[in-house]
Design an enzyme around this catalytic site. Structure first.
Site, PDB file in Angstrom:
ATOM      1  CG  HIS A   1      -5.714  -2.502   0.795  1.00  0.00           C
ATOM      2  ND1 HIS A   1      -4.995  -2.178  -0.332  1.00  0.00           N
ATOM      3  CD2 HIS A   1      -5.186  -1.769   1.814  1.00  0.00           C
ATOM      4  CE1 HIS A   1      -4.069  -1.286  -0.006  1.00  0.00           C
ATOM      5  NE2 HIS A   1      -4.160  -1.020   1.279  1.00  0.00           N
TER       6      HIS A   1
ATOM      7  CB  SER B   1      -0.961  -0.063   1.188  1.00  0.00           C
ATOM      8  OG  SER B   1      -2.090   0.698   0.899  1.00  0.00           O
TER       9      SER B   1
HETATM   10  C1  GCU Z   1      -5.205   4.923   2.118  1.00  0.00           C
HETATM   11  C2  GCU Z   1      -4.702   5.685   0.905  1.00  0.00           C
HETATM   12  C3  GCU Z   1      -3.946   4.777  -0.058  1.00  0.00           C
HETATM   13  C4  GCU Z   1      -2.907   3.967   0.691  1.00  0.00           C
HETATM   14  C5  GCU Z   1      -3.564   3.243   1.829  1.00  0.00           C
HETATM   15  C6  GCU Z   1      -2.618   2.423   2.711  1.00  0.00           C
HETATM   16  O1  GCU Z   1      -6.241   4.058   1.736  1.00  0.00           O
HETATM   17  O2  GCU Z   1      -5.809   6.284   0.288  1.00  0.00           O
HETATM   18  O3  GCU Z   1      -3.331   5.533  -1.078  1.00  0.00           O
HETATM   19  O4  GCU Z   1      -2.263   3.103  -0.193  1.00  0.00           O
HETATM   20  O5  GCU Z   1      -4.181   4.183   2.691  1.00  0.00           O
HETATM   21  O6  GCU Z   1      -1.451   2.720   2.815  1.00  0.00           O
HETATM   22  O7  GCU Z   1      -3.111   1.471   3.341  1.00  0.00           O
END
Ligand code: GCU
Length: 379
Positions: free
Chosen positions: A362, A221
């Site tokens: 995710h 992420s």
């Molecule tokens: C949020 C953000 C993302 C990122 C994520 C994370 O959702 O919008 O861009 O990748 O956090 O790091 O879990």
């Protein structure tokens, strides 16, 4: 979708033109428009061993905890901790996966000896306060799969992102960036974190039991965006795995699904350089797109992943970015790529540029790790 051409309309036709002309141009464009410039190495770096055990993880591994002390002639100092596991039965220097963790080193395994990295992060109501304290011990065990990594003959090293730049909008004043006189394009948190990965590699290079030529990055992420940016800046990293990295990571800005610049900059503007604001709702006018960030790894293997339920990160945009990075790899004679259409879930493809989409949300899971380990073993 009209994407910028990594090879600039045929101007770049050889590996040496890529390395000497195009790669530096693209790197500079990403510095100027998205992430800013990484700070230099500090004037002095000292690696202090805080702890070592040969009986870690039920006697199967060696654990070391090292404190990396950075200091400047001007007097500024900053220190942070690297946690390293090595397989207990290695008969030579081992290759290592290196990753930033978001919840503290103590979250990665349950071992009570792991020193707590005590950051408190409050993103202002959008997410609950993260407390990287004792309560986080072991909560990311399945996310990092350290035992499995060691079983497969790899080492594992990690440091906490917030020990480099606390992950909240005011974090800069406690970050490593305060050691440096920052000029435009000023780095945001992602550049600071990428810098931390390079300092971790400096430390790993000083350890004879580590095969420093085979240290690869893995990040999830926001830290998957960081893994790509660190790999782009520091060619010593042997490969990069960018898991579910989404907007400003692996997913194409011009694909316009999931998170966009307007939304990421509303909440996380401190991750980036200021100039990125000029492209809010104007993604088509960015001079680069994310396939070119992926291409900056060439010819080193790169692995992009998505998850079926992670629509915020735009799986199709991530897949297409991986695919459109391929022309840079072809300049080096690389041939092992994913197919031209989105592959089915849970089936990995490619080694030079690799891709899979996992069923589920995710996350980073034991199944992802099986695929990562197979990929890394093929390199
Ligand atoms: C949020 C953000 C993302 C990122 C994520 C994370 O959702 O919008 O861009 O990748 O956090 O790091 O879990």
């Amino acid at each position: 979708m009209n994407l910028p051409d990594p090879l600039d309309g045929g101007r770049i036709g050889t590996a040496s033109e890529w390395m000497n002309i195009r790669r530096p141009e693209l790197l500079e464009l990403f510095r100027r428009t998205m992430f800013g410039t990484l700070p230099p190495r500090p004037d002095s770096l000292v690696f202090e061993e805080l702890e070592r055990s040969r009986n870690a993880l039920n006697h199967r591994a060696e654990r070391r905890q090292l404190r990396i002390h950075c200091s400047m002639r001007s007097g500024g100092t900053h220190s942070f901790d690297l946690l390293l596991y090595l397989p207990g039965n290695a008969d030579g220097p081992v290759p290592v996966f290196l990753g930033l963790n978001g919840l503290g080193n103590q979250a990665c395994t349950r071992e009570k000896e792991i020193l707590v990295t005590p950051w408190k992060i409050n993103l202002g109501g959008l997410y609950p306060t993260h407390v990287a304290d004792e309560s986080a011990r072991g909560i990311r065990e399945d996310f990092w799969c350290v035992k499995r990594i060691l079983e497969r003959g790899w080492g594992f090293a990690t440091l906490h992102s917030s020990s480099i730049f606390p992950d909240w909008p005011g974090g800069i004043s406690e970050s490593v960036l305060r050691l440096f006189r920052l000029r435009a394009p000023r780095p945001g948190a992602i550049s600071a974190w990428a810098w931390g990965l390079s300092r971790a590699l400096d430390c790993l290079e000083s350890i004879p039991e580590v095969n420093a030529g085979r240290v690869g990055l893995v990040g999830h992420s926001r830290l998957g965006k960081t893994a790509l940016w660190a790999g782009a800046n520091d060619p010593r990293f042997a490969f990069v795995i960018s898991n579910n990295s989404g907007c400003c990571g692996a997913s194409l800005a011009r694909h316009k699904q999931g998170e966009d610049l307007e939304s990421i900059l509303t909440y996380f503007s401190f991750w980036f350089t200021e100039k990125l604001h000029d492209y809010r709702n104007r993604e088509e006018s960015l001079p680069v797109d994310q396939h070119e960030l992926i291409a900056l790894m060439a010819p080193r293997p790169v692995y992009i992943t998505s998850a079926t339920k992670d629509l915020h990160a735009d799986p199709e945009g991530e897949f297409l970015a991986a695919l459109h990075a391929v022309p840079a790899y072809r300049l080096f004679g690389c041939r092992d790529f994913p197919p031209e259409t989105m592959p089915p879930p849970d089936a990995p493809y490619g080694t030079d540029v690799a891709y899979h989409i996992r069923t589920g949300p995710h996350d980073m899971t034991p199944l992802d790790w099986e695929f990562f380990l197979d990929f890394a073993d093929r390199i």
